[in-house]
Scaffold this motif. Structure first.
Motif, PDB file in Angstrom:
ATOM      1  N   ASN A  58      28.616 -27.258  55.751  1.00 35.11           N
ATOM      2  CA  ASN A  58      29.693 -28.220  55.517  1.00 35.11           C
ATOM      3  C   ASN A  58      30.896 -27.493  54.923  1.00 35.11           C
ATOM      4  O   ASN A  58      30.924 -26.262  54.842  1.00 35.11           O
ATOM      5  N   GLY A  59      31.871 -28.237  54.494  1.00 32.62           N
ATOM      6  CA  GLY A  59      33.124 -27.652  54.037  1.00 32.62           C
ATOM      7  C   GLY A  59      33.025 -26.843  52.768  1.00 32.62           C
ATOM      8  O   GLY A  59      33.919 -26.042  52.457  1.00 32.62           O
ATOM      9  N   SER A  60      31.965 -27.003  52.001  1.00 31.16           N
ATOM     10  CA  SER A  60      31.826 -26.262  50.749  1.00 31.16           C
ATOM     11  C   SER A  60      31.131 -24.912  50.927  1.00 31.16           C
ATOM     12  O   SER A  60      30.976 -24.164  49.956  1.00 31.16           O
ATOM     13  N   CYS A  61      30.728 -24.600  52.140  1.00 34.67           N
ATOM     14  CA  CYS A  61      29.920 -23.404  52.377  1.00 34.67           C
ATOM     15  C   CYS A  61      30.778 -22.145  52.546  1.00 34.67           C
ATOM     16  O   CYS A  61      31.938 -22.209  52.959  1.00 34.67           O
ATOM     17  N   ARG A  62      30.179 -21.015  52.205  1.00 33.55           N
ATOM     18  CA  ARG A  62      30.746 -19.713  52.526  1.00 33.55           C
ATOM     19  C   ARG A  62      29.740 -19.009  53.420  1.00 33.55           C
ATOM     20  O   ARG A  62      28.616 -18.723  53.008  1.00 33.55           O
ATOM     21  N   VAL A  63      30.157 -18.736  54.673  1.00 33.58           N
ATOM     22  CA  VAL A  63      29.230 -18.330  55.730  1.00 33.58           C
ATOM     23  C   VAL A  63      29.509 -16.893  56.163  1.00 33.58           C
ATOM     24  O   VAL A  63      30.659 -16.511  56.382  1.00 33.58           O
ATOM     25  N   LEU A  64      28.440 -16.122  56.323  1.00 31.71           N
ATOM     26  CA  LEU A  64      28.528 -14.798  56.932  1.00 31.71           C
ATOM     27  C   LEU A  64      27.920 -14.863  58.317  1.00 31.71           C
ATOM     28  O   LEU A  64      26.785 -15.330  58.479  1.00 31.71           O
ATOM     29  N   TRP A  80      35.296 -27.183  62.569  1.00 36.55           N
ATOM     30  CA  TRP A  80      34.634 -28.470  62.402  1.00 36.55           C
ATOM     31  C   TRP A  80      34.564 -28.915  60.940  1.00 36.55           C
ATOM     32  O   TRP A  80      34.715 -30.106  60.649  1.00 36.55           O
ATOM     33  N   PHE A  81      34.300 -27.971  60.030  1.00 41.19           N
ATOM     34  CA  PHE A  81      33.993 -28.348  58.648  1.00 41.19           C
ATOM     35  C   PHE A  81      35.002 -27.831  57.628  1.00 41.19           C
ATOM     36  O   PHE A  81      34.989 -28.282  56.481  1.00 41.19           O
ATOM     37  N   GLY A  82      35.845 -26.875  58.007  1.00 39.50           N
ATOM     38  CA  GLY A  82      36.786 -26.301  57.060  1.00 39.50           C
ATOM     39  C   GLY A  82      36.155 -25.332  56.084  1.00 39.50           C
ATOM     40  O   GLY A  82      36.712 -25.064  55.011  1.00 39.50           O
ATOM     41  N   CYS A  83      34.986 -24.783  56.429  1.00 36.85           N
ATOM     42  CA  CYS A  83      34.324 -23.851  55.523  1.00 36.85           C
ATOM     43  C   CYS A  83      34.970 -22.467  55.607  1.00 36.85           C
ATOM     44  O   CYS A  83      35.749 -22.174  56.511  1.00 36.85           O
ATOM     45  N   GLY A 126      24.400 -12.334  46.490  1.00 40.99           N
ATOM     46  CA  GLY A 126      24.712 -13.753  46.296  1.00 40.99           C
ATOM     47  C   GLY A 126      26.088 -14.173  46.746  1.00 40.99           C
ATOM     48  O   GLY A 126      26.628 -15.170  46.242  1.00 40.99           O
ATOM     49  N   SER A 127      26.680 -13.467  47.716  1.00 43.49           N
ATOM     50  CA  SER A 127      28.054 -13.763  48.127  1.00 43.49           C
ATOM     51  C   SER A 127      28.180 -14.978  49.049  1.00 43.49           C
ATOM     52  O   SER A 127      29.265 -15.550  49.159  1.00 43.49           O
ATOM     53  N   PHE A 128      27.087 -15.387  49.716  1.00 42.67           N
ATOM     54  CA  PHE A 128      27.191 -16.415  50.748  1.00 42.67           C
ATOM     55  C   PHE A 128      26.152 -17.514  50.567  1.00 42.67           C
ATOM     56  O   PHE A 128      25.044 -17.270  50.077  1.00 42.67           O
ATOM     57  N   THR A 129      26.540 -18.722  50.974  1.00 43.72           N
ATOM     58  CA  THR A 129      25.580 -19.834  51.004  1.00 43.72           C
ATOM     59  C   THR A 129      24.754 -19.802  52.277  1.00 43.72           C
ATOM     60  O   THR A 129      23.635 -20.309  52.308  1.00 43.72           O
ATOM     61  N   HIS A 130      25.322 -19.237  53.357  1.00 46.95           N
ATOM     62  CA  HIS A 130      24.648 -19.201  54.657  1.00 46.95           C
ATOM     63  C   HIS A 130      24.903 -17.869  55.356  1.00 46.95           C
ATOM     64  O   HIS A 130      26.005 -17.318  55.238  1.00 46.95           O
ATOM     65  N   ARG A 155      22.964 -16.486  48.299  1.00 48.81           N
ATOM     66  CA  ARG A 155      22.719 -17.091  46.995  1.00 48.81           C
ATOM     67  C   ARG A 155      21.304 -17.652  46.947  1.00 48.81           C
ATOM     68  O   ARG A 155      20.674 -17.876  47.990  1.00 48.81           O
ATOM     69  N   ARG A 156      20.806 -17.908  45.747  1.00 51.29           N
ATOM     70  CA  ARG A 156      19.515 -18.584  45.629  1.00 51.29           C
ATOM     71  C   ARG A 156      19.600 -19.937  46.320  1.00 51.29           C
ATOM     72  O   ARG A 156      20.549 -20.692  46.116  1.00 51.29           O
ATOM     73  N   GLY A 157      18.615 -20.239  47.122  1.00 51.65           N
ATOM     74  CA  GLY A 157      18.625 -21.474  47.895  1.00 51.65           C
ATOM     75  C   GLY A 157      19.444 -21.378  49.162  1.00 51.65           C
ATOM     76  O   GLY A 157      19.537 -22.352  49.921  1.00 51.65           O
ATOM     77  N   GLY A 158      20.052 -20.218  49.431  1.00 47.88           N
ATOM     78  CA  GLY A 158      20.875 -20.047  50.616  1.00 47.88           C
ATOM     79  C   GLY A 158      20.057 -20.042  51.894  1.00 47.88           C
ATOM     80  O   GLY A 158      18.852 -19.752  51.894  1.00 47.88           O
ATOM     81  N   VAL A 159      20.710 -20.352  53.011  1.00 48.35           N
ATOM     82  CA  VAL A 159      20.037 -20.526  54.297  1.00 48.35           C
ATOM     83  C   VAL A 159      20.431 -19.419  55.271  1.00 48.35           C
ATOM     84  O   VAL A 159      21.599 -19.069  55.397  1.00 48.35           O
ATOM     85  N   PHE A 160      19.442 -18.889  55.950  1.00 46.99           N
ATOM     86  CA  PHE A 160      19.617 -17.908  57.023  1.00 46.99           C
ATOM     87  C   PHE A 160      19.176 -18.593  58.311  1.00 46.99           C
ATOM     88  O   PHE A 160      18.020 -18.971  58.462  1.00 46.99           O
ATOM     89  N   ALA A 161      20.134 -18.814  59.240  1.00 47.77           N
ATOM     90  CA  ALA A 161      19.853 -19.521  60.489  1.00 47.77           C
ATOM     91  C   ALA A 161      20.336 -18.670  61.652  1.00 47.77           C
ATOM     92  O   ALA A 161      21.499 -18.273  61.693  1.00 47.77           O
ATOM     93  N   PHE A 162      19.442 -18.416  62.617  1.00 47.22           N
ATOM     94  CA  PHE A 162      19.822 -17.522  63.706  1.00 47.22           C
ATOM     95  C   PHE A 162      19.010 -17.799  64.961  1.00 47.22           C
ATOM     96  O   PHE A 162      17.922 -18.373  64.912  1.00 47.22           O
TER      97      PHE A 162
END
Length: 283
Positions: A58-64, A80-83, A126-130, A155-162
């Protein structure tokens, strides 16, 4: 529990990881296309939508984005989200391609790109949420180390999706190796079970893994048909022969999928929230 007949996981180790055979591919949504003829770009857009929904972007995420070739999932997430986010590619050419894509968007996007390797990510822990990737990680020479690097920058709780290629069986025919693996740059791949084990060894908790081989097959089927149609309109003999050769290569992939020698999956995993426990180390 692993179902050998459908090659899927069912409620594996209580993580709620469910491997579904092909049906999730039907959930890929089509967004507006700037160029209806660009089938490959549409495939990337559909993948971006699928990953975003499963990873909770979502818009609050920082994605690599760990990219390869002309994929640019990050552009869609930012639109789409403004992240915010960054993308890495192995080639300066692809960095420029991604930068041009984002520069040409009607609204400014808070994203950047650089040349770097997943083997040594140029970011603080811990630089990214995703972290996301599409069709790139099977080319990493040391996949377990790449997974450790991705875990480090999350980050802790961060998601890796691929999404990634997998090898459904331990051995494949020489015909498939020559006409599919070598031609498309696919090295020997993990099975789904081996992917699962490698991700757990790197310290990830498995959320979901989707077998989307059916989507891959339909993609190559569409590419083969489109290439044949374009070849028919080409006056230049050499260009027509190249387009027909590409169509034939796409048909080889379809045949390899039918022989269960090629597979494609989407993985969604998470870095644990709580500190402590065994921290994996690269060997």
């Amino acid at each position: 529990m692993y179902d050998q007949s459908s090659h899927t996981f069912l409620n594996f180790k209580g993580y709620g990881a469910v491997h579904e055979a092909d049906h999730p591919a039907d959930d890929f949504r089509e967004n507006a296309r700037e160029n209806p003829q660009d089938d490959y770009r549409t495939t990337v857009e559909q993948t971006a939508a699928f990953l975003a929904a499963r990873a909770g972007i979502n818009g609050s995420c920082r994605v690599l984005e760990v990219g390869d070739h002309c994929e640019c999932l990050l552009m869609y997430f930012a639109k789409w989200f403004g992240c915010r986010g960054e993308g890495i590619f192995q080639s300066e050419e692809y960095v420029r391609f991604a930068q041009d894509l984002c520069t040409n968007q009607p609204h400014g996007l808070d994203v950047g790109f650089r040349r770097a390797s997943v083997m040594r990510l140029p970011y603080e822990p811990g630089s990214f949420t995703h972290v996301v990737s599409h069709g790139a990680l099977h080319k990493v020479p040391d996949k377990p180390h790449g997974y450790l690097e991705i875990r480090r920058v999350l980050r802790r709780g961060g998601v890796f999706a691929f999404s990634d290629f997998y090898q459904p069986q331990a051995s494949i025919s020489e015909h498939t190796r020559t006409n599919v693996y070598d031609k498309f740059g696919w090295n020997d791949g993990y099975t789904l079970l081996e992917h699962h084990s490698a991700l757990e060894e790197a310290g990830f908790e498995i959320s979901s893994v989707f077998n989307v081989t059916g989507f891959l097959r339909r993609t190559f089927q569409g590419n083969a048909e489109a290439a044949r149609t374009r070849a028919e309109r080409m006056a230049d003999v050499e260009a027509r022969d190249k387009m027909l050769a590409f169509s034939s290569s796409c048909e080889e992939v379809q045949a390899a999928i039918d022989r269960m020698e090629v597979g494609w999956a989407v993985f969604v995993v998470r870095k644990p929230e709580a500190p402590g426990g065994r921290v994996p180390h690269a060997s």
